[in-house]
Design a protein around this motif. Structure first.
Motif, PDB file in Angstrom:
ATOM      1  N   LYS A 170      -7.938 -22.144   3.212  1.00 22.39           N
ATOM      2  CA  LYS A 170      -6.602 -22.183   2.435  1.00 22.39           C
ATOM      3  C   LYS A 170      -5.354 -21.839   3.543  1.00 22.39           C
ATOM      4  O   LYS A 170      -4.662 -21.175   3.301  1.00 22.39           O
ATOM      5  CB  LYS A 170      -7.344 -20.702   1.837  1.00 22.39           C
ATOM      6  N   GLY A 171      -5.872 -20.813   4.615  1.00 22.03           N
ATOM      7  CA  GLY A 171      -4.862 -20.998   5.326  1.00 22.03           C
ATOM      8  C   GLY A 171      -3.475 -21.081   4.764  1.00 22.03           C
ATOM      9  O   GLY A 171      -3.288 -20.686   4.507  1.00 22.03           O
ATOM     10  N   ALA A 172      -2.441 -21.995   5.554  1.00 18.09           N
ATOM     11  CA  ALA A 172      -1.050 -22.226   5.752  1.00 18.09           C
ATOM     12  C   ALA A 172      -0.672 -22.857   4.206  1.00 18.09           C
ATOM     13  O   ALA A 172       0.203 -22.562   3.699  1.00 18.09           O
ATOM     14  CB  ALA A 172      -0.620 -22.421   6.619  1.00 18.09           C
ATOM     15  N   ASP A 173      -1.979 -23.322   3.361  1.00 20.08           N
ATOM     16  CA  ASP A 173      -1.163 -24.282   2.569  1.00 20.08           C
ATOM     17  C   ASP A 173      -1.401 -23.357   1.428  1.00 20.08           C
ATOM     18  O   ASP A 173      -0.802 -23.410   0.418  1.00 20.08           O
ATOM     19  CB  ASP A 173      -2.180 -25.645   2.242  1.00 20.08           C
ATOM     20  N   LEU A 174      -2.143 -22.630   1.574  1.00 24.70           N
ATOM     21  CA  LEU A 174      -3.285 -21.614   0.336  1.00 24.70           C
ATOM     22  C   LEU A 174      -3.250 -23.239  -1.180  1.00 24.70           C
ATOM     23  O   LEU A 174      -2.605 -22.655  -2.394  1.00 24.70           O
ATOM     24  CB  LEU A 174      -2.489 -20.874  -0.200  1.00 24.70           C
ATOM     25  N   LEU A 175      -3.831 -24.428  -0.950  1.00 17.13           N
ATOM     26  CA  LEU A 175      -4.114 -24.892  -1.993  1.00 17.13           C
ATOM     27  C   LEU A 175      -2.912 -25.131  -2.538  1.00 17.13           C
ATOM     28  O   LEU A 175      -3.384 -26.382  -4.062  1.00 17.13           O
ATOM     29  CB  LEU A 175      -5.782 -24.126  -2.614  1.00 17.13           C
ATOM     30  N   THR A 176      -1.683 -25.214  -2.470  1.00 18.20           N
ATOM     31  CA  THR A 176      -0.168 -25.855  -2.891  1.00 18.20           C
ATOM     32  C   THR A 176      -0.500 -27.207  -3.325  1.00 18.20           C
ATOM     33  O   THR A 176      -0.137 -27.830  -4.231  1.00 18.20           O
ATOM     34  CB  THR A 176       0.631 -25.439  -2.615  1.00 18.20           C
ATOM     35  N   GLY A 177      -1.258 -27.999  -2.357  1.00 17.16           N
ATOM     36  CA  GLY A 177      -1.068 -29.579  -2.390  1.00 17.16           C
ATOM     37  C   GLY A 177      -2.574 -30.118  -3.012  1.00 17.16           C
ATOM     38  O   GLY A 177      -1.583 -31.028  -3.376  1.00 17.16           O
ATOM     39  N   ARG A 178      -3.111 -29.696  -3.021  1.00 19.61           N
ATOM     40  CA  ARG A 178      -4.557 -29.512  -4.387  1.00 19.61           C
ATOM     41  C   ARG A 178      -3.850 -30.326  -5.704  1.00 19.61           C
ATOM     42  O   ARG A 178      -3.682 -30.892  -6.737  1.00 19.61           O
ATOM     43  CB  ARG A 178      -5.528 -29.082  -4.208  1.00 19.61           C
ATOM     44  N   LEU A 179      -2.871 -28.842  -5.772  1.00 18.28           N
ATOM     45  CA  LEU A 179      -2.005 -28.497  -6.868  1.00 18.28           C
ATOM     46  C   LEU A 179      -1.041 -29.340  -6.909  1.00 18.28           C
ATOM     47  O   LEU A 179      -0.602 -30.305  -8.187  1.00 18.28           O
ATOM     48  CB  LEU A 179      -1.340 -27.134  -7.209  1.00 18.28           C
ATOM     49  N   GLY A 180       0.051 -30.102  -6.065  1.00 15.55           N
ATOM     50  CA  GLY A 180       0.923 -30.836  -6.681  1.00 15.55           C
ATOM     51  C   GLY A 180       0.836 -31.708  -6.618  1.00 15.55           C
ATOM     52  O   GLY A 180       0.770 -32.731  -7.515  1.00 15.55           O
ATOM     53  N   GLN A 181      -0.783 -32.433  -6.622  1.00 19.03           N
ATOM     54  CA  GLN A 181      -1.268 -33.558  -6.788  1.00 19.03           C
ATOM     55  C   GLN A 181      -1.789 -33.339  -9.036  1.00 19.03           C
ATOM     56  O   GLN A 181      -1.588 -34.885  -9.101  1.00 19.03           O
ATOM     57  CB  GLN A 181      -2.452 -34.019  -6.219  1.00 19.03           C
ATOM     58  N   LEU A 182      -2.610 -32.545  -9.241  1.00 17.85           N
ATOM     59  CA  LEU A 182      -2.696 -32.222 -10.479  1.00 17.85           C
ATOM     60  C   LEU A 182      -1.478 -31.790 -11.240  1.00 17.85           C
ATOM     61  O   LEU A 182      -1.513 -32.456 -12.382  1.00 17.85           O
ATOM     62  CB  LEU A 182      -3.521 -30.996 -10.751  1.00 17.85           C
ATOM     63  N   PHE A 183      -0.562 -31.686 -10.233  1.00 21.29           N
ATOM     64  CA  PHE A 183       1.027 -31.335 -11.210  1.00 21.29           C
ATOM     65  C   PHE A 183       2.224 -32.761 -11.406  1.00 21.29           C
ATOM     66  O   PHE A 183       3.332 -33.050 -11.885  1.00 21.29           O
ATOM     67  CB  PHE A 183       1.510 -30.535 -10.892  1.00 21.29           C
ATOM     68  N   GLY A 184       1.673 -33.657 -10.107  1.00 21.74           N
ATOM     69  CA  GLY A 184       2.132 -35.291  -9.765  1.00 21.74           C
ATOM     70  C   GLY A 184       3.938 -34.023  -9.156  1.00 21.74           C
ATOM     71  O   GLY A 184       4.469 -34.891  -9.218  1.00 21.74           O
ATOM     72  N   VAL A 185       3.508 -33.225  -8.556  1.00 24.49           N
ATOM     73  CA  VAL A 185       4.553 -32.624  -7.647  1.00 24.49           C
ATOM     74  C   VAL A 185       4.489 -32.243  -6.701  1.00 24.49           C
ATOM     75  O   VAL A 185       3.572 -31.461  -6.465  1.00 24.49           O
ATOM     76  CB  VAL A 185       6.111 -31.951  -8.567  1.00 24.49           C
ATOM     77  N   GLY A 186       5.518 -31.622  -5.694  1.00 21.00           N
ATOM     78  CA  GLY A 186       5.405 -30.165  -5.406  1.00 21.00           C
ATOM     79  C   GLY A 186       5.828 -28.964  -6.041  1.00 21.00           C
ATOM     80  O   GLY A 186       5.767 -29.004  -6.995  1.00 21.00           O
ATOM     81  N   GLY A 187       6.075 -28.049  -5.082  1.00 21.83           N
ATOM     82  CA  GLY A 187       6.308 -26.850  -5.468  1.00 21.83           C
ATOM     83  C   GLY A 187       7.864 -26.776  -5.328  1.00 21.83           C
ATOM     84  O   GLY A 187       8.667 -27.600  -5.206  1.00 21.83           O
ATOM     85  N   VAL A 188       8.357 -26.012  -6.640  1.00 22.44           N
ATOM     86  CA  VAL A 188       9.821 -26.216  -7.229  1.00 22.44           C
ATOM     87  C   VAL A 188      10.276 -24.809  -6.476  1.00 22.44           C
ATOM     88  O   VAL A 188       9.991 -23.662  -6.215  1.00 22.44           O
ATOM     89  CB  VAL A 188       9.744 -25.733  -8.966  1.00 22.44           C
TER      90      VAL A 188
END
Length: 361
Positions: free
Chosen positions: A343-361
């Protein structure tokens, strides 16, 4: 005509289920929020404004064939979903995935992304101005929030109060020992085994110095407090033939195939199910595999459906980007190094970016 599947709720389980069924059927995802809210990263967003945009993901690239309807389901019964706008959606299959409510900042009940982000920025400013922080609730949320606060402001005094006798009692003693060790290193005070005599006079998250005491006469002075307990399943929309499957605590009775009890075409997953297991995003994702697979099987005319089996107790508990502990099946108890890898610095945001086809907004 392809089978119509209406997924009610666009959280972890609902979004993944809609994605899994997209193209297999005519999918409609019903979700009132403007963007997916990544609750796993919410507590870090409350202390770090730079992380805040990374917990919101627009829905517009989630589905290649289906559609996302920004609305709220107000009545759901077999074969039909009625929205707050008055629109009615016919459905061959329905997936209930509306999740649960939880006090801010672990979750938000604000549907507009800009307004939700502003609320987090205000919380960050209020915490920044406080010298002493009181957290009510020593569950995973309270512990994680304390770690996030201490990472940004190591000089702040953070006190966690809970009437329970020990933290994380549903997990192994070795995990509790490791978490306690790190809390002591961070100088986070635990006051357990006694509730407050009265709640603080200020609203949660508001600035204002106050004095409170526990039933065992531990006196506490703080400048801000937050409620870190109180899961509420979001199922008030169930009506007609589905009204009776809603339990007194708001959860939905499901069979081992994750079909709603007494129903063949209505499924439920995630926090709203009455499955005896921790209500975690990882569990919702395991539910998705069973629900999506079973709906596909029914569409293909198969009669044998997969059964869901809850996994062993597991938790990954960050205490800031570089701290925390985990209990992992087959791997035992892990400390900060392994926890930060998950979970560290990313907190799974990269994995969700793949699911939604984007990075964080």
């Amino acid at each position: 005509m392809p089978n119509k599947v209406v997924v009610v709720g666009g959280g972890y389980g609902g979004s993944a289920a809609a994605k899994a069924l997209d193209g297999v059927s005519d999918v409609v995802l019903v979700e009132p929020k403007e963007a997916f809210f990544h609750a796993v990263g919410a507590l870090r967003a409350a202390v770090n404004p730079e992380f805040l945009p990374r917990i919101f993901f627009p829905y517009d690239k989630l589905l290649a064939f289906g559609r996302v309807v920004r609305d709220r389901a107000v009545r759901v019964e077999p074969g039909r979903v009625t929205l707050a706008s008055g629109e009615e959606l016919a459905a061959d299959y329905i997936v209930l995935a509306t999740g649960s409510g939880y006090p801010f900042p672990a979750k938000t009940d604000v549907d507009d992304t800009a307004a939700a982000q502003q609320k987090y920025r205000e919380a960050q400013a209020n915490i920044d101005a406080a010298e002493h922080v009181l957290l009510l609730g020593a569950g995973p949320v309270g512990l994680e929030f304390a770690g996030e606060i201490k990472h940004v402001w190591p000089e702040k005094k953070v006190v966690i109060v809970d009437p329970v006798a020990d933290i994380l009692s549903e997990y192994d003693p070795e995990l509790r020992e490791e978490v306690r060790r790190q809390l002591a290193e961070l100088d986070i005070q635990l006051v357990l085994g006694s509730p407050l005599k009265k709640n603080p006079p200020t609203e949660p998250g508001a600035r204002g110095t106050f004095h409170v005491s526990t039933a065992s006469d531990v006196d506490i002075t703080a400048n801000i407090w937050f409620r870190c307990f109180g899961v509420v399943p979001q199922t008030a929309y169930l009506t007609g033939a589905l009204a009776d499957v809603r339990r007194p605590n708001g959860q939905v009775a499901v069979s081992e195939t994750l079909q709603v009890k007494g129903q063949d075409t209505v499924f439920a997953l995630g926090d709203i199910t009455d499955i005896a297991e921790p209500k975690q995003a990882s569990a919702a994702n395991r539910h998705v595999e069973v629900v999506a697979g079973n709906i596909k099987a029914l569409i293909e005319g198969k009669r044998e459906l997969a059964a869901y089996q809850p996994g062993p107790a597991a938790i990954i508990l960050p205490l800031g980007p570089t701290g925390g502990a985990a209990q992992l099946p087959g791997r035992g108890i892990a400390g900060p190094d392994v926890t930060s890898q998950f979970k560290g610095a990313d907190l799974l945001t990269g994995r969700l970016g793949q699911l939604f086809g984007v990075g964080g907004v």
